[in-house]
Design a protein around this motif. Sequence first.
Motif, PDB file in Angstrom:
ATOM      1  N   LYS A 169       0.970  -1.073   0.031  1.00  0.00           N
ATOM      2  CA  LYS A 169      -0.047  -0.311   0.213  1.00  0.00           C
ATOM      3  C   LYS A 169       1.158   1.149   0.416  1.00  0.00           C
ATOM      4  O   LYS A 169       0.535   2.093  -1.066  1.00  0.00           O
ATOM      5  CB  LYS A 169      -0.908   0.473   1.344  1.00  0.00           C
ATOM      6  N   LEU A 170       1.780   1.521   0.855  1.00  0.00           N
ATOM      7  CA  LEU A 170       2.660   2.365   0.914  1.00  0.00           C
ATOM      8  C   LEU A 170       3.339   2.909  -0.253  1.00  0.00           C
ATOM      9  O   LEU A 170       3.945   3.018  -1.046  1.00  0.00           O
ATOM     10  CB  LEU A 170       3.729   2.032   2.147  1.00  0.00           C
ATOM     11  N   ALA A 171       4.291   1.392  -0.980  1.00  0.00           N
ATOM     12  CA  ALA A 171       5.086   1.727  -2.037  1.00  0.00           C
ATOM     13  C   ALA A 171       3.928   1.733  -3.130  1.00  0.00           C
ATOM     14  O   ALA A 171       4.464   3.094  -4.104  1.00  0.00           O
ATOM     15  CB  ALA A 171       4.912  -0.187  -2.349  1.00  0.00           C
ATOM     16  N   ARG A 172       2.365   2.259  -3.619  1.00  0.00           N
ATOM     17  CA  ARG A 172       1.511   2.493  -4.594  1.00  0.00           C
ATOM     18  C   ARG A 172       1.558   3.755  -4.189  1.00  0.00           C
ATOM     19  O   ARG A 172       1.323   4.911  -5.011  1.00  0.00           O
ATOM     20  CB  ARG A 172       0.349   1.778  -4.118  1.00  0.00           C
ATOM     21  N   LEU A 173       1.402   4.177  -2.936  1.00  0.00           N
ATOM     22  CA  LEU A 173       1.280   5.577  -2.881  1.00  0.00           C
ATOM     23  C   LEU A 173       2.529   6.451  -2.711  1.00  0.00           C
ATOM     24  O   LEU A 173       2.230   8.053  -2.273  1.00  0.00           O
ATOM     25  CB  LEU A 173       0.494   5.727  -1.418  1.00  0.00           C
ATOM     26  N   LEU A 174       3.703   6.292  -2.089  1.00  0.00           N
ATOM     27  CA  LEU A 174       4.804   6.950  -1.899  1.00  0.00           C
ATOM     28  C   LEU A 174       5.689   7.311  -3.691  1.00  0.00           C
ATOM     29  O   LEU A 174       5.413   9.084  -3.590  1.00  0.00           O
ATOM     30  CB  LEU A 174       5.920   6.044  -2.134  1.00  0.00           C
TER      31      LEU A 174
END
Length: 471
Positions: A169-174
Amino acid sequence: MPVEPERIQKLNSAPERPDRDYILYWSQMNRRVEANHALLYAAALANRHHLSVLFYEGLTCTYQYANDRLHTFLLEGVPETERRLRSAGIGYVFYLRRTKAFRNDVLYELAQRAAAVVTDDYPTFIAREHNQRVPRKLDVAYYVVDSSCVVPMSQIEERQYAAYTIRPKLARLLPKYLKQPDPLRVKRRFDGVLPDFHTRVTERNIRELVAACDIDHSVCPSVDFHGGRIAAVKRLDFFLENNLAWYARGRNEPSAHATSDMSPYLHFGQISALEIALAVREHAQRHKLLVNEYLEELIVRRELAFNYTRFVDDPGSLNNLPEWCLQNMKKHASDTRDPVYSRKQLESARTYDDLWNAAQKEMLVRGKIHGYYRMYWGKKIIEWSRNYQEAADTMIDIHGRYALDGRDPNTYANILWCFGLHDRPWPERPIFGTMRYMSYEGMRRKTNVEAYITGIEELCGHRADQRKLFS
Ligand SMILES: Cc1cc2nc3c(=O)[nH]c(=O)nc-3n(C[C@H](O)[C@H](O)[C@H](O)COP(=O)(O)OP(=O)(O)OC[C@H]3O[C@@H](n4cnc5c(N)ncnc54)[C@H](O)[C@@H]3O)c2cc1C
């Protein structure tokens, strides 16, 4: 758009009042001028209403464990904050509530002249409690802004089970959030008169101010950490130049001191995770380094901790553990513990285990423990306490009192990690059941225990005022 709207929440129904004097930024956790989304939002509101910004920062004697170490570290950041704000055209009020007899309504007085109040969205410590209690008492709009996490906490909508669930999730939003914030610009400079309760803090009067406070004077300042923005940036630069390149290999060898030591500065908000991540990325690109291991800790592990504390009422309670951990503790509650150490014995580093004692001494004199031995430190407290909750309480209290990075989402999430939070079941053994276990032999095999112990002993000999910590 200077600040992403998903970082901002309005916590009351009162309106903005543009006929008043300024926008008030109440700096509770993010005690910095740079890369501070809450301050940027205050500036944006001020520019919209043709007002100036007043930055208010307070320090009280009344929070649990208030002591010389915590007060000194925080105060060391104040003169620089004041200088930076002055050159940015922003007003600055600092209030040191030295004793309980000193007034306790300063925020409310400042808010009476504010067109809006902006503060930090933070899921633990007194900021959490303030943000629940204060907004309804004000007649003016109260906004909280998340400037602690790289990806705003609101973007992860549920409590996450482990690093592997939050990581994608973080990787997608970073890509959206890992970017330089807009520069801080105010159209109207603050030209108001400072209130008489403003406390002038200079590099020279910090000792005297701390001595005048009704706090615990037995916990002396850290032998190693100096608070403030300048110290934070200096330490970060040192890390980038000397240790980032071999962090992946060196971070689990505590005697090598290869980690960044950013956690105290992050906790006091004197530097942000976003600034560190950008500096690390830039350095890595320039020197062709792979820095995934560092960003995993700084972003994934840290934001997993913020996610955990955001979704629970009492972050230190073992009841927040997943079902397998609760069942496991029930099954092993009456296993024999031998030896059992009292809080006093643990606190003063008097166990049979020289490595554990050294780790505790690091906590006593530096105000943090190296991350690798901190896990061992926590696991041993479970082994040596009468029951699991007593073990958790001991860890939380020791952190609250001595750790410069304590009282943080990371404190609670990692202490509960020792009991299985964000982890998985391991082979069964006494006391721990299926919790992960760490042994002295394992530490000896994987790390240079002697070098670490020698280093800590040298550190302890440094200053006479540290000795009372061991009594
Ligand atoms: C029992 C126990 C208690 C802990 N208590 C705290 C605490 O009170 N405050 C605190 O900040 N950390 C805590 N940690 C996590 C970790 O030990 C520290 O973040 C780390 O040692 C800080 O040192 P550093 O800045 O040199 O870390 P580095 O290795 O340089 O890492 C950079 C940053 O990444 C983050 N980070 C690193 N490890 C973790 C982790 N396991 N979980 C979440 N974020 C991490 C921190 O913000 C850290 O500053 C605890 C760990 C354990 C096992």
